[in-house]
Design an enzyme around this catalytic site. Structure first.
Site, PDB file in Angstrom:
ATOM      1  CB  ILE A 154       7.042   4.543   3.542  1.00  0.00           C
ATOM      2  CG1 ILE A 154       5.674   5.124   3.172  1.00  0.00           C
ATOM      3  CG2 ILE A 154       7.123   3.052   3.183  1.00  0.00           C
ATOM      4  CD1 ILE A 154       4.491   4.523   3.905  1.00  0.00           C
TER       5      ILE A 154
ATOM      6  CD  GLU B 109      -6.571  -2.729  10.647  1.00  0.00           C
ATOM      7  OE1 GLU B 109      -7.677  -3.277  10.659  1.00  0.00           O
ATOM      8  OE2 GLU B 109      -5.963  -2.389  11.662  1.00  0.00           O
TER       9      GLU B 109
END
Ligand code: MOS
Length: 735
Positions: A626, A702
């Site tokens: 991340i 998504e």
């Protein structure tokens, strides 16, 4: 200190909240004309006559274009596909045919928007009306095997028939999902300007400027070098702005006809027919398992509608190809039906968000059939090898997602029996679902410019569509150069910048981000070379491998030099590095790369009113490394809310006679609002994935919208004992 991994606030945040960010329709343009689109009121047939006389005489009108006087465009390449990106193959105002309701039949260009809109009401159209073909269970029987445009249309590994026959337990279900629309806050907008040399500039709310440039070049017959597309801020894309839709082409052609800039901004209602949408699906799924719940076979088939002219496939059954292992085999397939509607398109998260509704719903059914906890059932069927290709997954933190998510959620306190948990008048239900999401690999280029003042500029033809792209690109370049992040500027969204893939498929960080890293490394290497051997070389005699980038410059042992000193010393205004990341070959490598999640929902159901409310939600995600936990969390929150809409609210109904979408605004087509959303908890359980990207990142945005709906549907079953297999779960289905 490294800025990657830090929760930096958005570079453009202040601009956005103060109204300073210039979206497409905000771009000021003297002497621009406004265009209004006149739409077909029928869904099938042809126009017999179009009377434009009154419209042409109306105040301020400069031109009225219909198929009779609209210049001809080049046909779109065949076969139709959509990665290139051909949003819709049927082009506007080229013939008298009507294939869908809301199809453009005229374009009025006037000095003011109101003048164009008023004159549009004066255009009189007569039609030869044919019956509209709409999508429903009856027309779905005409579904056919379409040509491939992304993945293979069907798949079969092992012996699925035997696997299904061998199971001690079988689940056979049909799940359906609704037609849905993107409904971005910012409606689509285009401004087209031709200069005297025949060069075209398009300002467009768009997620893929280079794709738009290519498509416009083909259709208008203008070389790509003469086309510039600019899209600096996008107020919501969700896939709806990833391709090219007729309004863009009409604006460009009209501007050439009237020799003035032309603006078109779609109204909210126009966003239901002028651009793509997510098609409904009818999915049939069969799971077979032994008595312990271990899967022996999976069969998953999906049918979805498309326009009469394009073969768009919603690849819903893909979900079942790689999420769970099945000892006997797995088969999937897709079929499509041509109906009278505009061409569907990707809508966040396309394919996966629909297919997981069936797969993860059926897994919950299986859990009850074999009396195994739904989390335990998923752990039992976890696999380290992609069943579809036989390749091992690069990284797959499914076990961590399930166990850490369950722990955070307090899953162990759940009584598994349906209707067993209550809070006053409400039935309480808790559900889980897992997800797998495609890792898209696309080439991207970037440039990083080190400037004499010691700051840097990142240039990439990527986009900011709300995800935080400006910010994460800044972080990547800052670390490579040893600069504080606020010394790095970022330019995006202009085809004069290095060519990138689109902001599609949650692929920006892994691919375009990697190109920025390469460009930053390249400029750092040039700076190091200058320090070692350039004019009055400050690091003379040192070795390149010992030089570090830090504190706004370079350092080796106890010697340091700032970038501004280094450039000044060498008489340079700028130092430039190029990044060219092409992972397409790597994607064929020995590892299967996907991102994963496990998500947990708690709902309360008012049985008397049939109302479902989300109480709380925990999402655990493996999206690799991340880069920015703040923008990542904001992606996850957006994805979860998006999934709540899919589960409980969003559906576009078609009038079966008229063949058109009925609810063309925010009051008829419901999306979640603040009051619908409780506390959302987000856990990142992934690790650096060196196969996925130079940055270790996998697709995130998504992913977070996948499997929200089945988790909620499963929670509703747990609360009520009712298994609803038709989304959205609206009041009448629970009463
Ligand atoms: Mo996303 S539907 O690929 O913008």
């Amino acid at each position: 200190m490294s800025s990657v991994g830090q929760p930096l606030t958005r570079l453009e945040g202040r601009l956005k909240v103060t109204g300073g960010a210039q979206y497409t329709a905000d771009v000021p343009l003297a002497d621009a004309l406004h265009a209004a689109i006149v739409h077909s009121t029928i869904a099938n047939g042809r126009t017999i006559s179009i009377d434009t006389g009154a419209a042409e005489k109306a105040p301020g009108v400069v031109a009225v274009l219909t198929y009779r006087n609209m210049p001809r465009m080049n046909p779109t390449p065949k076969p139709w596909r959509h990665l290139h990106p051909y949003g819709q193959g049927y082009l506007p105002l080229q013939d008298d045919q009507i294939h869908y309701a809301g199809q453009p039949v005229a374009l009025v260009v006037a000095n003011a928007l109101d003048q164009a809109a008023y004159a549009g009401t004066l255009v009189k159209v007569e039609y030869d009306v044919q019956p509209a073909v709409v999508f429903n269970a009856e027309t779905a029987k005409r579904a056919f095997d379409p040509p491939q445009f992304l993945w293979p249309v069907s798949s079969s590994v092992g012996d699925p028939a035997k696997g299904l026959a061998d199971g001690a337990v079988r689940i056979e279900s049909v799940y359906t999902t609704a037609d849905r629309h993107h409904n971005q806050m910012e409606p689509h907008a285009t401004m087209a300007i031709w200069d005297s040399s025949g060069a075209l500039t398009i300002f467009e709310a768009n997620q893929h400027i280079f794709g738009m440039r290519e498509f416009v070049s083909i259709v208008l017959g203008v070389p790509q070098e003469k086309i510039t597309v600019v899209s600096r801020f996008v107020g919501g894309g969700f896939g709806g702005k990833a391709y090219v839709w007729p309004h863009t082409l009409m604006a460009a052609v009209a501007a050439r006809v009237v020799r003035r800039p032309v603006r078109i901004q779609l109204t909210r209602a126009q966003m239901y027919s002028m651009v793509g949408h997510q098609p409904a699906t009818i999915q049939t799924i069969t799971l077979a398992a032994d008595k312990t719940g271990k899967l022996t076979g999976i069969r998953h088939d999906s049918i979805s509608p498309t326009s009469v002219f394009d073969n768009y496939i919603e690849y819903a059954a893909n979900a079942s190809r790689s999420l769970w292992g099945a000892s006997g085999g797995i088969a999937t397939g897709h079929r499509i039906v041509h109906v009278n509607r505009n061409t569907p398109t990707v809508m966040r998260p396309p394919h996966e968000a629909l297919g997981h509704v069936a797969l993860e719903g059926a897994m919950d059914e299986l859990a009850y059939a074999v009396d195994v906890d739904p989390v335990a059932l998923r752990i039992l069927n976890d696999t380290s090898v992609d069943p579809d290709t036989g390749r091992p997954f690069s990284t797959r933190a499914m076990h961590r997602c399930l166990t850490e998510g369950a722990q955070r959620f307090g899953w162990d306190k759940r009584n598994p029996a349906p209707r067993s948990m209550r809070d006053g008048r409400y039935l309480i239900g808790q559900g889980v679902a897992s997800a797998i999401y495609t890792h898209w690999r696309w080439p991207a280029k970037a440039r990083v410019v080190l400037r004499r003042d010691g700051s840097a500029l990142v240039e990439s033809g990527m986009h900011e569509i709300g995800c935080g792209t400006y910010t994460v690109m800044r972080q990547v370049a800052a670390d490579a150069l040893g600069l504080p992040p606020d010394r790095v500027d970022v330019h995006l969204g202009d085809t004069r910048l290095p060519a990138s893939h689109g902001a599609i498929g949650s692929s920006t960080m892994a691919n375009a981000g990697a190109s920025v890293l390469l460009a930053a490394n390249a400029v750092r290497d040039k700076a190091v070379a200058l320090a070692l051997t350039g004019r009055s070389a400050p690091f003379g005699g040192a070795s390149a491998k010992d030089v570090l980038a830090a504190n706004g410059g370079l350092a080796v042992a106890d010697r340091t030099i700032t970038y501004s000193d280094l450039l000044a010393r060498n008489g340079l205004d700028v130092l430039t590095g190029d990044g060219d990341y092409d992972p397409v070959e790597e994607a064929k490598g020995p590892k299967a790369i996907f991102s994963f999640s496990a998500v947990f929902a708690e709902v309360r159901v008012d049985e008397e009113l049939g109302l479902v409310r989300l109480n709380r939600f925990v999402g655990a995600y493996d999206a690799g490394k991340i880069i920015n936990p703040r923008t990542a969390r904001s992606q996850a929150i957006g994805g979860i809310i998006w999934g709540v809409g899919q589960a409980l609210l969003e559906q576009s109904e078609t009038d079966p006679q008229m063949g058109r979408f009925l609810h063309r605004n925010y009051s008829g087509y419901l999306v979640p609002t603040n009051a619908d959303i409780p506390e959302l908890e987000v856990i990142f359980a992934g690790e650096f994935d060196s196969e996925a990207s130079l940055l270790g990142s996998k697709g995130l945005g998504e992913l977070t919208g996948v499997s929200v709906a089945p988790a909620i549907v499963n929670a509703i079953y747990h609360a009520t004992g009712k298994r609803i297999r038709e989304l959205p779960v609206t009041v009448e289905k629970l009463l």
